[in-house]
Write an enzyme that holds these catalytic residues in place. Structure first.
Site, short mmCIF file in Angstrom:
data_model
loop_
_atom_site.label_atom_id
_atom_site.label_comp_id
_atom_site.label_asym_id
_atom_site.label_seq_id
_atom_site.Cartn_x
_atom_site.Cartn_y
_atom_site.Cartn_z
N SER A 104 5.60 4.01 2.27
CA SER A 104 4.44 3.26 2.32
C SER A 104 3.09 4.16 2.93
O SER A 104 3.40 4.86 3.98
CB SER A 104 4.36 2.19 2.97
OG SER A 104 5.34 1.14 2.15
N ASP A 151 -5.20 -2.50 0.83
CA ASP A 151 -3.92 -2.22 1.90
C ASP A 151 -4.08 -0.64 2.10
O ASP A 151 -3.38 0.19 1.98
CB ASP A 151 -2.72 -2.34 1.16
CG ASP A 151 -1.41 -2.32 2.20
OD1 ASP A 151 -0.04 -2.24 1.98
OD2 ASP A 151 -1.85 -2.24 3.61
N HIS A 166 -0.82 -2.41 5.77
CA HIS A 166 0.57 -3.31 6.43
C HIS A 166 1.17 -2.62 7.42
O HIS A 166 1.80 -3.28 8.20
CB HIS A 166 1.33 -3.69 5.24
CG HIS A 166 0.80 -4.56 4.35
ND1 HIS A 166 0.84 -5.74 4.84
CD2 HIS A 166 0.47 -4.49 3.18
CE1 HIS A 166 0.56 -6.66 3.85
NE2 HIS A 166 0.05 -5.88 2.60
#
Ligand code: QJS
Length: 232
Positions: A183, A89, A41
């Site tokens: 992230s 992801d 992402h």
């Protein structure tokens, strides 16, 4: 990282900062001399530009002995990753050259055995992500310990309501949590990377929305395949 603490400088020598135009975008970590693992992402708003990877850092701005910004030769988002959900992801980044390994730059092994980490296992996560609800961005690496929660609890209708697949895992998000900018970083349990912080937008620090990680073990073959195929 919400309600964690400043990490001990350079005690997480595998941590990477994925940057665009000198700005931290996402975390990542060194899985081999020329390879960093992060979250797919994180490439969403880069309109095709390649990241630069900062290794050996504690502070994002101050000069440090082994801090070095590496160019990226190629980026490999997992083919199953997409903007609509947290599936697959993962992002592999091949550095332009092998990282110079030293006290502040080291590879972190990842879990290859595909077995769930037991609930209540306390793991650690670090990052340069936001450290409070007003979105303050830290200069130094922060870290926090979080207990793993079972997939059943995480999939409860009042939590993530059945969206957590076998390839994902969760940690308790009551107060202490990961947040935007963390992230791509590793969830480390007993010295081994078990998960990667997912980069889908998510509320932080709310116990009703546990933190979600992509489990690494199910992707070991994909990771090995990409590293082997790209002239490496
Ligand atoms: O961290 C995330 O969850 C995440 N997911 C994304 C998806 C697309 C995307 F284009 C970016 C991201 C992104 N990172 C961010 O927005 C980073 C820029 C923000 C930030 C927060 C704290 C400290 C420094 C910088």
């Amino acid at each position: 990282i919400l309600r964690g603490s400043v990490a001990r400088p350079h005690l997480k020598p595998y941590m990477a900062s994925l940057q665009l135009d000198g700005q931290h975008v996402c975390g990542g970590f060194l899985i081999a001399e020329q390879w960093v693992l992060s979250a797919a992402h994180c490439t969403e708003e880069t309109d095709g530009k390649l990241f630069q990877v900062l290794l050996g850092a504690h502070s994002l701005t101050e000069p440090e002995p082994h801090k070095r910004l590496y160019q990226v030769r190629a980026q490999f988002p997992h083919p199953g990753s997409n903007i609509h959900n947290n599936k697959d992801d993962l992002l592999l980044l091949q550095l332009e050259e092998k990282a110079e390994l030293n006290a502040d730059v080291r590879v972190l092994p990842f879990q290859r055995e595909d077995r769930d980490v037991a609930a209540d296992t306390v793991c650690e996560v670090a990052g340069w992500g936001t450290i409070d609800h007003s979105g303050t961005r830290p200069d130094k690496l922060h870290q926090v310990e979080r207990p793993v929660i079972s997939r059943d609890v995480c999939n409860h209708r009042t939590r993530h309501d059945g969206t957590i697949t076998q390839n994902m895992m969760c940690t308790d998000s009551r107060r202490k949590d990961t947040c935007k900018g963390d992230s791509g970083g590793p969830l480390v349990c007993d010295g081994v990377a078990e998960g990667v912080v997912t980069a889908g937008s998510r509320v932080c620090g709310n116990y009703k929305k546990p933190a979600i990680y992509t489990r690494i073990a199910p992707y070991a073959a994909w990771i090995d395949g990409v590293m082997a195929s790209a002239d490496g």
